[in-house]
Design a protein around this motif. Structure first.
Motif, PDB file in Angstrom:
ATOM      1  N   TYR A 106       0.834  -1.202   0.000  1.00  0.00           N
ATOM      2  CA  TYR A 106       0.000   0.000   0.000  1.00  0.00           C
ATOM      3  C   TYR A 106       0.874   1.260   0.000  1.00  0.00           C
ATOM      4  CZ  TYR A 106      -4.815  -1.699   0.969  1.00  0.00           C
ATOM      5  OH  TYR A 106      -6.071  -2.236   0.899  1.00  0.00           O
ATOM      6  N   GLU A 107       1.902   1.272   0.830  1.00  0.00           N
ATOM      7  CA  GLU A 107       2.739   2.464   0.961  1.00  0.00           C
ATOM      8  C   GLU A 107       3.460   2.796  -0.335  1.00  0.00           C
ATOM      9  OE1 GLU A 107       3.592   2.258   5.774  1.00  0.00           O
ATOM     10  OE2 GLU A 107       4.918   1.190   4.380  1.00  0.00           O
ATOM     11  N   THR A 108       3.849   1.780  -1.094  1.00  0.00           N
ATOM     12  CA  THR A 108       4.489   2.016  -2.385  1.00  0.00           C
ATOM     13  C   THR A 108       3.566   2.818  -3.295  1.00  0.00           C
ATOM     14  OG1 THR A 108       5.860   0.019  -2.257  1.00  0.00           O
ATOM     15  CG2 THR A 108       5.381   0.890  -4.457  1.00  0.00           C
ATOM     16  N   GLN A 109       2.307   2.398  -3.377  1.00  0.00           N
ATOM     17  CA  GLN A 109       1.363   3.115  -4.228  1.00  0.00           C
ATOM     18  C   GLN A 109       0.982   4.467  -3.623  1.00  0.00           C
ATOM     19  OE1 GLN A 109      -1.922   0.914  -5.789  1.00  0.00           O
ATOM     20  NE2 GLN A 109      -0.704  -0.888  -6.301  1.00  0.00           N
ATOM     21  N   ALA A 110       0.807   4.508  -2.308  1.00  0.00           N
ATOM     22  CA  ALA A 110       0.419   5.760  -1.650  1.00  0.00           C
ATOM     23  C   ALA A 110       1.475   6.839  -1.869  1.00  0.00           C
ATOM     24  CB  ALA A 110       0.200   5.517  -0.163  1.00  0.00           C
ATOM     25  N   GLU A 111       2.734   6.482  -1.754  1.00  0.00           N
ATOM     26  CA  GLU A 111       3.808   7.455  -1.945  1.00  0.00           C
ATOM     27  C   GLU A 111       3.808   7.999  -3.368  1.00  0.00           C
ATOM     28  OE1 GLU A 111       7.243   5.288  -0.745  1.00  0.00           O
ATOM     29  OE2 GLU A 111       6.684   5.305   1.398  1.00  0.00           O
ATOM     30  N   ALA A 112       3.545   7.135  -4.336  1.00  0.00           N
ATOM     31  CA  ALA A 112       3.505   7.581  -5.730  1.00  0.00           C
ATOM     32  C   ALA A 112       2.327   8.516  -5.972  1.00  0.00           C
ATOM     33  CB  ALA A 112       3.429   6.369  -6.660  1.00  0.00           C
ATOM     34  N   ILE A 113       1.183   8.216  -5.370  1.00  0.00           N
ATOM     35  CA  ILE A 113      -0.002   9.066  -5.528  1.00  0.00           C
ATOM     36  C   ILE A 113       0.220  10.413  -4.860  1.00  0.00           C
ATOM     37  CG2 ILE A 113      -2.423   9.316  -4.829  1.00  0.00           C
ATOM     38  CD1 ILE A 113      -2.616   6.220  -5.190  1.00  0.00           C
ATOM     39  N   GLU A 114       0.752  10.404  -3.651  1.00  0.00           N
ATOM     40  CA  GLU A 114       1.007  11.666  -2.951  1.00  0.00           C
ATOM     41  C   GLU A 114       2.045  12.509  -3.689  1.00  0.00           C
ATOM     42  OE1 GLU A 114      -0.208  10.492   1.626  1.00  0.00           O
ATOM     43  OE2 GLU A 114       1.901  10.322   1.029  1.00  0.00           O
ATOM     44  N   ALA A 115       3.027  11.857  -4.302  1.00  0.00           N
ATOM     45  CA  ALA A 115       4.025  12.600  -5.078  1.00  0.00           C
ATOM     46  C   ALA A 115       3.389  13.299  -6.274  1.00  0.00           C
ATOM     47  CB  ALA A 115       5.131  11.648  -5.548  1.00  0.00           C
ATOM     48  N   ALA A 116       2.325  12.701  -6.815  1.00  0.00           N
ATOM     49  CA  ALA A 116       1.611  13.320  -7.942  1.00  0.00           C
ATOM     50  C   ALA A 116       0.628  14.389  -7.480  1.00  0.00           C
ATOM     51  CB  ALA A 116       0.878  12.247  -8.740  1.00  0.00           C
ATOM     52  N   GLY A 117       0.360  14.463  -6.174  1.00  0.00           N
ATOM     53  CA  GLY A 117      -0.555  15.469  -5.641  1.00  0.00           C
ATOM     54  C   GLY A 117      -1.954  14.974  -5.386  1.00  0.00           C
ATOM     55  N   GLY A 118      -2.186  13.655  -5.433  1.00  0.00           N
ATOM     56  CA  GLY A 118      -3.519  13.104  -5.242  1.00  0.00           C
ATOM     57  C   GLY A 118      -3.824  12.784  -3.787  1.00  0.00           C
ATOM     58  N   GLN A 119      -5.089  12.845  -3.451  1.00  0.00           N
ATOM     59  CA  GLN A 119      -5.569  12.374  -2.154  1.00  0.00           C
ATOM     60  C   GLN A 119      -5.701  10.852  -2.210  1.00  0.00           C
ATOM     61  OE1 GLN A 119      -9.465  13.810  -1.095  1.00  0.00           O
ATOM     62  NE2 GLN A 119      -9.394  12.982   0.978  1.00  0.00           N
ATOM     63  N   LEU A 120      -5.494  10.176  -1.087  1.00  0.00           N
ATOM     64  CA  LEU A 120      -5.526   8.717  -1.064  1.00  0.00           C
ATOM     65  C   LEU A 120      -6.924   8.168  -0.816  1.00  0.00           C
ATOM     66  CD1 LEU A 120      -2.374   7.814   1.090  1.00  0.00           C
ATOM     67  CD2 LEU A 120      -2.546   7.957  -1.411  1.00  0.00           C
ATOM     68  N   ILE A 121      -7.319   7.224  -1.639  1.00  0.00           N
ATOM     69  CA  ILE A 121      -8.407   6.302  -1.320  1.00  0.00           C
ATOM     70  C   ILE A 121      -7.743   4.956  -1.062  1.00  0.00           C
ATOM     71  CG2 ILE A 121     -10.501   5.171  -2.108  1.00  0.00           C
ATOM     72  CD1 ILE A 121     -10.915   7.473  -4.065  1.00  0.00           C
ATOM     73  N   LEU A 122      -7.853   4.444   0.150  1.00  0.00           N
ATOM     74  CA  LEU A 122      -7.252   3.156   0.483  1.00  0.00           C
ATOM     75  C   LEU A 122      -8.194   2.066  -0.001  1.00  0.00           C
ATOM     76  CD1 LEU A 122      -5.868   3.922   4.053  1.00  0.00           C
ATOM     77  CD2 LEU A 122      -4.651   3.972   1.859  1.00  0.00           C
ATOM     78  N   MET A 123      -7.954   1.596  -1.227  1.00  0.00           N
ATOM     79  CA  MET A 123      -8.828   0.623  -1.852  1.00  0.00           C
ATOM     80  C   MET A 123      -8.832  -0.692  -1.084  1.00  0.00           C
ATOM     81  SD  MET A 123      -7.916   1.142  -5.887  1.00  0.00           S
ATOM     82  CE  MET A 123      -9.243   0.044  -6.403  1.00  0.00           C
ATOM     83  N   ALA A 124      -9.979  -1.332  -1.055  1.00  0.00           N
ATOM     84  CA  ALA A 124     -10.046  -2.673  -0.471  1.00  0.00           C
ATOM     85  C   ALA A 124      -9.132  -3.601  -1.262  1.00  0.00           C
ATOM     86  CB  ALA A 124     -11.478  -3.177  -0.501  1.00  0.00           C
ATOM     87  N   SER A 125      -8.364  -4.424  -0.552  1.00  0.00           N
ATOM     88  CA  SER A 125      -7.386  -5.308  -1.184  1.00  0.00           C
ATOM     89  C   SER A 125      -7.753  -6.769  -0.970  1.00  0.00           C
ATOM     90  CB  SER A 125      -5.990  -5.050  -0.612  1.00  0.00           C
ATOM     91  OG  SER A 125      -5.079  -6.028  -1.077  1.00  0.00           O
ATOM     92  N   ARG A 126      -7.671  -7.548  -2.039  1.00  0.00           N
ATOM     93  CA  ARG A 126      -7.896  -8.992  -1.952  1.00  0.00           C
ATOM     94  C   ARG A 126      -6.822  -9.691  -1.126  1.00  0.00           C
ATOM     95  NH1 ARG A 126      -8.432  -9.371  -8.457  1.00  0.00           N
ATOM     96  NH2 ARG A 126     -10.302  -8.089  -8.725  1.00  0.00           N
ATOM     97  N   ALA A 127      -5.714  -8.984  -0.860  1.00  0.00           N
ATOM     98  CA  ALA A 127      -4.637  -9.613  -0.086  1.00  0.00           C
ATOM     99  C   ALA A 127      -5.120 -10.004   1.305  1.00  0.00           C
ATOM    100  CB  ALA A 127      -3.440  -8.663   0.013  1.00  0.00           C
ATOM    101  N   PHE A 128      -5.986  -9.195   1.909  1.00  0.00           N
ATOM    102  CA  PHE A 128      -6.492  -9.510   3.253  1.00  0.00           C
ATOM    103  C   PHE A 128      -7.337 -10.779   3.236  1.00  0.00           C
ATOM    104  CE2 PHE A 128      -5.930  -4.852   3.621  1.00  0.00           C
ATOM    105  CZ  PHE A 128      -5.181  -4.785   4.781  1.00  0.00           C
TER     106      PHE A 128
END
Length: 389
Positions: free
Chosen positions: A138-160
């Motif tokens: 999650y953090e890998t994607q979150a960091e990339a989104i924040e670097a682009a200036g986007g707000q985070l939606i923490l999508m439900a993950s099938r990993a759980f």
């Protein structure tokens, strides 16, 4: 006039009767935050391996579709399941989409909000078997989104659900993500009707227990939670849940069956919106929200009520195939040149479904260019062996 098929294999004549709504900007500030979740437009001339490779995206058309949503006062939920995340669109494509969209949003005069889906789909489930591995993904994607200036939606993950995670694992991962985010996040509760791989999310198949858990999670640090999107298609549950949220935390309805009364509210509480259907019904959604802001509930209902049967058809079971209806209407309305989707997803629905969507969109005033819509519907019918006379 067109000859359209019915679900009982008959052919019936149909003549357009609707009065198209004209897309425009709202004339008053909206009192509901409304995110439309938008689809991705393919470039079929560049597509080479639609089932196995990365999708070829028509970036200009994809961004133009978003711009017309912004022109109507709607915000954008980017790179979500409507954009075929995990169903034809991979993380590298989603990241490029986010980056391009954020650049376009920053240049748009309406200054729209863009919230972007962060998940774990860049890694196979076999690599996501521990809480640390899931959180780091999650953090890998979150960091990339924040670097682009986007707000985070923490999508439900099938990993759980793949590791049969209990509430303790959800708590440790989400606490780390919420507390570590640069700005308040939007949580994402997607029912298994949208993705069967998410059954039992939050560590329980009991909706009441899952609700208690996620409310406790939010109340531990409400300042870092903008809101939660709930897509369970259960109006009573959403109404009860939103009444229990801490002050300032929004309920973003993802209920594509019951959004009209949920957004209107009960006089004490109301839902905001994060909806795939809003991309398909943007003129009605924008103008209805304008009416609501002006205290004109009659106009709100007049505009939104005819869209509900349309949305229920687009999102009918199997609900996960709803993206095809969104792209279909974009094609009918001239927002794209073709009806080809990543991974050939347009084949997920049958011709009787598209005929029903055509009729219902007409009734709701959502065929913006009737002559074009009729001509394109005739093309699709001919491909299915229904020639017009």
């Amino acid at each position: 006039m067109l000859i359209l098929p019915t679900t009982d294999a008959r052919l019936e004549p149909y003549r357009l009767t609707g009065s198209p709504l004209v897309a425009r900007a709202p004339k008053a500030p909206l009192t509901r935050t409304a995110f439309a979740a938008a689809h991705v437009v393919s470039d079929p001339l560049l597509e080479r391996s639609p089932w196995d490779g990365r999708p070829a995206v028509d970036w200009d058309t994809t961004l133009a579709f978003r711009a017309q949503l912004w022109d109507q006062g709607l915000h954008l939920a980017e790179a979500m399941d409507t954009a075929q995340r995990g169903m034809g669109v991979d993380w590298p494509t989603a990241l490029e989409l986010i980056q391009r969209t954020m650049a376009a949003a920053k240049a748009h005069p309406m200054r729209p909000r863009v919230a972007c889906g962060a998940g774990t789909d860049h890694l196979p489930l076999a690599d996501l078997t521990t809480p640390d591995a899931i959180a780091a993904a999650y953090e890998t994607q979150a960091e990339a989104i924040e670097a682009a200036g986007g707000q985070l939606i923490l999508m439900a993950s099938r990993a759980f659900t793949a590791i049969k995670a209990g509430p303790d694992i959800y708590h440790s991962v989400y606490r780390r993500l919420i507390d570590g985010a640069a700005q308040p996040v939007i949580l994402h509760w997607l029912g298994d009707m949208f993705d069967p791989g998410l059954a039992g999310y939050w560590g329980s198949t009991d909706i009441a227990a899952a609700s208690d858990f996620v409310l406790t999670l939010i109340k531990e640090n409400p300042a870092k939670v903008d809101g939660i999107k709930i897509s369970l298609l259960d109006q009573a549950h959403e109404e009860a849940f939103r009444a229990r949220l801490p002050p300032g935390v929004r309920l973003y309805t993802g209920d594509d069956f019951n959004y009209a009364p949920l957004i209107a509210g009960d006089g004490t509480h109301h839902s905001h919106a994060l909806l795939g259907i809003f991309a398909a019904i943007a003129p009605a959604a924008s103008q209805a929200l304008e009416a609501l802001a002006l205290g004109d509930l009659a106009t709100y209902n007049r505009l939104l009520d005819p869209t509900v049967p349309l949305s229920r058809e687009i999102f009918r079971a199997p609900t996960r195939f709803y993206k095809a209806g969104i792209a279909f209407l974009a094609w009918l309305n001239g927002h794209q040149r073709h009806f080809i989707m990543p991974a050939g997803f347009q084949s997920s629905r049958d011709i009787t479904h598209y005929a029903a969507v055509f009729r219902l969109a007409d009734a709701a005033g959502l065929l913006a260019r009737p002559d074009l819509a009729e001509a394109r519907m005739a093309q699709l019918l001919a491909l299915h062996g229904v020639e017009q006379t």
